[in-house]
Write a protein that holds these residues in place. Structure first.
Motif, PDB file in Angstrom:
ATOM      1  N   LEU A 445     -38.999 -33.548   6.265  1.00  0.00           N
ATOM      2  CA  LEU A 445     -39.706 -34.647   5.604  1.00  0.00           C
ATOM      3  C   LEU A 445     -40.163 -34.215   4.232  1.00  0.00           C
ATOM      4  N   ASP A 446     -40.122 -35.124   3.336  1.00  0.00           N
ATOM      5  CA  ASP A 446     -40.585 -34.855   1.977  1.00  0.00           C
ATOM      6  C   ASP A 446     -42.084 -34.684   1.983  1.00  0.00           C
ATOM      7  N   ALA A 447     -42.573 -33.832   1.117  1.00  0.00           N
ATOM      8  CA  ALA A 447     -44.007 -33.593   1.039  1.00  0.00           C
ATOM      9  C   ALA A 447     -44.741 -34.739   0.390  1.00  0.00           C
ATOM     10  N   ALA A 448     -44.032 -35.698  -0.144  1.00  0.00           N
ATOM     11  CA  ALA A 448     -44.698 -36.823  -0.791  1.00  0.00           C
ATOM     12  C   ALA A 448     -45.442 -37.648   0.243  1.00  0.00           C
ATOM     13  N   ALA A 449     -46.558 -38.243  -0.162  1.00  0.00           N
ATOM     14  CA  ALA A 449     -47.367 -39.028   0.754  1.00  0.00           C
ATOM     15  C   ALA A 449     -46.631 -40.297   1.157  1.00  0.00           C
ATOM     16  N   PRO A 450     -46.634 -40.621   2.458  1.00  0.00           N
ATOM     17  CA  PRO A 450     -45.964 -41.856   2.887  1.00  0.00           C
ATOM     18  C   PRO A 450     -46.776 -43.092   2.500  1.00  0.00           C
ATOM     19  N   VAL A 451     -46.115 -44.209   2.498  1.00  0.00           N
ATOM     20  CA  VAL A 451     -46.800 -45.475   2.223  1.00  0.00           C
ATOM     21  C   VAL A 451     -47.209 -46.084   3.555  1.00  0.00           C
ATOM     22  N   LEU A 452     -48.532 -46.197   3.781  1.00  0.00           N
ATOM     23  CA  LEU A 452     -49.023 -46.746   5.038  1.00  0.00           C
ATOM     24  C   LEU A 452     -49.072 -48.263   4.965  1.00  0.00           C
ATOM     25  N   ALA A 453     -48.903 -48.883   6.137  1.00  0.00           N
ATOM     26  CA  ALA A 453     -48.872 -50.343   6.192  1.00  0.00           C
ATOM     27  C   ALA A 453     -50.221 -50.942   5.817  1.00  0.00           C
ATOM     28  N   ARG A 454     -51.283 -50.236   6.029  1.00  0.00           N
ATOM     29  CA  ARG A 454     -52.629 -50.726   5.705  1.00  0.00           C
ATOM     30  C   ARG A 454     -53.541 -49.546   5.406  1.00  0.00           C
ATOM     31  N   ARG A 455     -54.705 -49.856   4.924  1.00  0.00           N
ATOM     32  CA  ARG A 455     -55.698 -48.809   4.621  1.00  0.00           C
ATOM     33  C   ARG A 455     -56.362 -48.391   5.937  1.00  0.00           C
ATOM     34  N   ILE A 456     -56.218 -47.144   6.289  1.00  0.00           N
ATOM     35  CA  ILE A 456     -56.740 -46.688   7.576  1.00  0.00           C
ATOM     36  C   ILE A 456     -58.081 -45.994   7.391  1.00  0.00           C
ATOM     37  N   ARG A 457     -58.835 -45.984   8.496  1.00  0.00           N
ATOM     38  CA  ARG A 457     -60.161 -45.360   8.522  1.00  0.00           C
ATOM     39  C   ARG A 457     -60.038 -44.001   9.227  1.00  0.00           C
ATOM     40  N   VAL A 458     -60.376 -42.949   8.506  1.00  0.00           N
ATOM     41  CA  VAL A 458     -60.198 -41.577   9.009  1.00  0.00           C
ATOM     42  C   VAL A 458     -61.548 -40.873   9.046  1.00  0.00           C
ATOM     43  N   LEU A 459     -61.803 -40.175  10.156  1.00  0.00           N
ATOM     44  CA  LEU A 459     -62.977 -39.301  10.268  1.00  0.00           C
ATOM     45  C   LEU A 459     -62.483 -37.861  10.315  1.00  0.00           C
ATOM     46  N   ALA A 460     -62.902 -37.046   9.331  1.00  0.00           N
ATOM     47  CA  ALA A 460     -62.539 -35.631   9.279  1.00  0.00           C
ATOM     48  C   ALA A 460     -63.739 -34.796   9.707  1.00  0.00           C
ATOM     49  N   VAL A 461     -63.552 -33.974  10.749  1.00  0.00           N
ATOM     50  CA  VAL A 461     -64.653 -33.173  11.307  1.00  0.00           C
ATOM     51  C   VAL A 461     -64.329 -31.705  11.089  1.00  0.00           C
ATOM     52  N   ASP A 462     -65.160 -31.014  10.319  1.00  0.00           N
ATOM     53  CA  ASP A 462     -64.981 -29.584  10.066  1.00  0.00           C
ATOM     54  C   ASP A 462     -66.326 -29.005   9.647  1.00  0.00           C
ATOM     55  N   ARG A 498     -69.239 -46.834  14.393  1.00  0.00           N
ATOM     56  CA  ARG A 498     -68.226 -47.719  13.812  1.00  0.00           C
ATOM     57  C   ARG A 498     -66.835 -47.239  14.180  1.00  0.00           C
ATOM     58  N   PRO A 499     -65.878 -48.172  14.124  1.00  0.00           N
ATOM     59  CA  PRO A 499     -64.510 -47.832  14.571  1.00  0.00           C
ATOM     60  C   PRO A 499     -63.755 -47.007  13.532  1.00  0.00           C
ATOM     61  N   PHE A 500     -62.820 -46.192  14.026  1.00  0.00           N
ATOM     62  CA  PHE A 500     -61.919 -45.398  13.179  1.00  0.00           C
ATOM     63  C   PHE A 500     -60.500 -45.556  13.708  1.00  0.00           C
ATOM     64  N   ASP A 501     -59.532 -45.345  12.821  1.00  0.00           N
ATOM     65  CA  ASP A 501     -58.133 -45.407  13.223  1.00  0.00           C
ATOM     66  C   ASP A 501     -57.604 -44.054  13.674  1.00  0.00           C
ATOM     67  N   VAL A 502     -58.173 -42.967  13.173  1.00  0.00           N
ATOM     68  CA  VAL A 502     -57.736 -41.628  13.554  1.00  0.00           C
ATOM     69  C   VAL A 502     -58.857 -40.641  13.254  1.00  0.00           C
ATOM     70  N   VAL A 503     -58.916 -39.557  14.043  1.00  0.00           N
ATOM     71  CA  VAL A 503     -59.916 -38.501  13.860  1.00  0.00           C
ATOM     72  C   VAL A 503     -59.185 -37.186  13.639  1.00  0.00           C
ATOM     73  N   LEU A 504     -59.552 -36.483  12.552  1.00  0.00           N
ATOM     74  CA  LEU A 504     -59.066 -35.129  12.299  1.00  0.00           C
ATOM     75  C   LEU A 504     -60.152 -34.170  12.775  1.00  0.00           C
ATOM     76  N   MET A 505     -59.855 -33.393  13.837  1.00  0.00           N
ATOM     77  CA  MET A 505     -60.895 -32.611  14.518  1.00  0.00           C
ATOM     78  C   MET A 505     -60.608 -31.112  14.424  1.00  0.00           C
ATOM     79  N   ASP A 506     -61.499 -30.372  13.758  1.00  0.00           N
ATOM     80  CA  ASP A 506     -61.402 -28.912  13.761  1.00  0.00           C
ATOM     81  C   ASP A 506     -61.723 -28.413  15.165  1.00  0.00           C
ATOM     82  N   VAL A 507     -60.933 -27.481  15.669  1.00  0.00           N
ATOM     83  CA  VAL A 507     -61.128 -27.004  17.044  1.00  0.00           C
ATOM     84  C   VAL A 507     -62.288 -26.025  17.122  1.00  0.00           C
ATOM     85  N   ASN A 508     -62.358 -25.070  16.205  1.00  0.00           N
ATOM     86  CA  ASN A 508     -63.371 -24.016  16.272  1.00  0.00           C
ATOM     87  C   ASN A 508     -64.573 -24.366  15.398  1.00  0.00           C
TER      88      ASN A 508
END
Length: 583
Positions: A445-462, A498-508
């Motif tokens: 896959l190309d490193a370029a960012a894909p075009v998403l169908a809509r603006r998603i809500r992301v929670l990044a936990v670190d 509030r709702p999110f579409d995806v969560v990025l979760m640090d394990v440690n």
């Protein structure tokens, strides 16, 4: 002769102990002389004292070399020392037998005490060697055996049976005491040797760790300096035309740093016995072509020719760990380019097959300065370079070849080297692998960012601010609605609000780690209970990854996060298939 060679090293402790017994022996000689005078045997006293002094002087001279810091191991001195020990025991034992036969009450008692004292002193001086004990104690035991015989020959059979039993019991007691003392001494020596060995190992380990810290801290400064310098150039923005060049510099420095850290982690895993190998199908020609393509530019930039042979004909499918094989080959080709000032680098591969198995042989040959015999002896030693000049000129942690050989052995093969100083070196990897099955090649896959169908809500936990800022920077091209949390508690609180579409979760993470936070989220029954959770961690062991999925995560990524893989994971998580899988 071999007997004397084995006894020599053991005489040092015996000699030091026997010299301490000199005053006791001289005092005993005087006591015997006094007893002889009391028994009207005064005419023998001068002879006895002269013999006792001469025998003692002879032993002091014979044992002298073994009392020094570096005792003599020459056979002559060993034989002389053993002879002096035997002569000493024979002299005092013989005198004990003579005065025993006199039947004088005082002399009989003194004879018994002389034998007891002689045996006990030999227990002390012969504690380190049974041979030395029996050489010094044998004459006393012989006299002890002869005492009842003397009484019988004198016609005095009264109490001979009791005397014989008493002598046997006393000899048995002495031998029993010696055996226990000797065993305890040997156990003490062994324990001390083991303790000294462990101490040496600990000191060597500390030295290795100190060397590792010094080398790694020195080597990491180079990529860190490049990253900081490049970041300052970009931040200043004075030379926009150099932005692409600066970005390439930062990427190269980051890859160099990642390679060093991977070597360190791999070495630590191998030391702990925690390294595991994958087993999947791959094609040898693809592996060779990818390697040649990857190293073609660095070789050309240095003016070198990179030649490849093998893998050009019919496809050869193998089953093993292509990632680790590529790691070994990359280490070898990297070293070949590094140490070859001019000429050709050859990468050769062959995998003849029979009975469902292939003998894979990969050889990397360079035209560098070669390897000296001295450098060859420490070539695969961790954190060691061929020489101080090599370390100053080329740098590196000295782990590449160590990790490569250990990986080869974990796969059931080996990594060997042949070199003649001044004529380059040839590193050969040999591994037996089972035949593989043809599979569909994965699309890169190309490193370029894909075009998403809509603006998603992301929670990044670190828990680390730098990581949260990095995620934010990487996700900027996607224009996501990003929220961040610094620990598991804050993440669960946000997920409950509030709702999110995806969560990025640090394990440690400290406190509630990523796995526990995911388990609590799945069990909460709240509005985000089924949201896709993508875990990311530096722990790449199969058991650690499996623990993430067992906790309820839908995907997993390795640190450091690669933008292409993160984009792919987000696209998969927010697509209809990914959502259905999460639900």
């Amino acid at each position: 002769m071999r007997f004397l060679d084995s006894i020599g090293p053991l005489l040092a402790s015996s000699a030091k102990e026997r010299v301490k017994q000199v005053p006791v022996r001289l005092l005993l000689a005087v006591v015997v002389a006094w007893a002889m005078y009391a028994a009207d045997m005064g005419r023998w006293i001068p002879l006895w004292l002269a013999v006792a002094l001469l025998v003692q002087a002879f032993e002091l001279v014979a044992m002298a070399p073994f009392r020094r810091a570096e005792p003599s191991r020459r056979r002559f001195w060993v034989a002389l020392a053993l002879a002096s020990t035997t002569l000493m025991a024979t002299t005092y034992g013989g005198m004990a037998l003579i005065i025993w036969s006199s039947n004088h009450p005082a002399l009989v008692t003194l004879a018994a005490l002389t034998l007891a004292g002689g045996l006990l002193t030999n227990v002390a001086s012969g504690i380190g060697s049974r041979t030395i004990f029996f050489i010094g104690g044998g004459p006393y035991l012989a006299v002890l055996t002869l005492m009842p015989v003397v009484k019988i020959l004198q016609g005095n059979t009264h109490g001979v049976v009791v005397m014989t039993l008493s002598a046997a019991l006393f000899a048995g007691a002495i031998l029993n005491v010696y055996w226990r003392v000797h065993a305890a001494r040997q156990a003490e020596i062994q324990s001390r040797a083991e303790a000294e060995e462990r101490l040496e190992q600990a000191q060597a380990a500390m030295a290795d760790r100190a060397a590792m810290a010094a080398i790694v801290s020195h080597e990491l400064r180079t990529p860190v300096s490049a990253i900081l310098a490049g970041a300052h150039v970009i931040r200043g923005g004075k030379l926009p035309e150099q932005r692409e060049e600066t970005a390439d510099l930062i990427i190269d420095a980051g890859q160099l740093m990642t390679g060093m850290l991977n070597d360190l982690l791999d070495h630590s895993k191998m030391e702990a016995g925690a390294m595991s190998m994958e087993s999947r199908d791959f094609e040898l020609g693809d592996l060779m072509r990818d390697t040649a393509r990857f190293w073609a530019a660095p070789a050309t930039e240095k003016g070198l020719t990179l030649e490849m042979s093998g893998g050009e004909g019919d496809a050869v499918w193998l089953r093993g760990d292509p990632y680790r094989l590529r790691q070994i080959i990359n280490n070898l080709v990297s070293n070949a380019i590094k140490f070859t000032p001019a000429g050709t680098i050859r990468l050769q591969a062959a995998a003849p097959g029979a009975d469902g198995r292939h003998r894979l042989t990969l050889t990397v040959t360079d035209q560098g300065a070669g390897i000296t015999p001295e450098a060859m002896s420490r070539l695969f030693t961790p954190f060691a370079q061929g020489s101080a000049e090599v370390a100053r000129t080329y740098g590196g942690t000295g782990l590449g070849l160590t990790v490569s050989r250990e990986l080869a052995r974990l796969m059931g093969g080996d990594l060997t080297v042949e070199s003649v100083p001044g004529q380059g070196a040839a590193f050969t990897l040999c591994i037996d692998l089972p035949a593989g099955e043809p599979t569909q090649a994965e699309n890169s896959l190309d490193a370029a960012a894909p075009v998403l169908a809509r603006r998603i809500r992301v929670l990044a936990v670190d828990d680390h601010e730098i990581n949260r800022r990095t995620i934010s920077l990487v996700l900027q091209p996607l224009d996501v609605d990003l929220a961040t949390a610094s620990d598991g508690h804050l993440a669960l609180a946000l997920l409950a609000e509030r709702p999110f579409d995806v969560v990025l979760m640090d394990v440690n993470m400290p406190g509630i780690d990523g796995n526990e936070a995911t388990r609590r989220l799945r069990a909460s029954g709240g509005l985000n209970a089924a949201v896709p959770v993508i875990g990311f961690s530096a722990g790449t062991e199969a058991a650690q990854v499996q623990a993430c999925y067992a906790a309820g995560m839908t995907d997993w990524l390795a640190k450091p996060l690669e933008p292409r893989k993160l984009y792919d994971a987000l696209h998969k998580a927010t697509s209809s298939g990914g959502q259905a899988e999460a639900a």
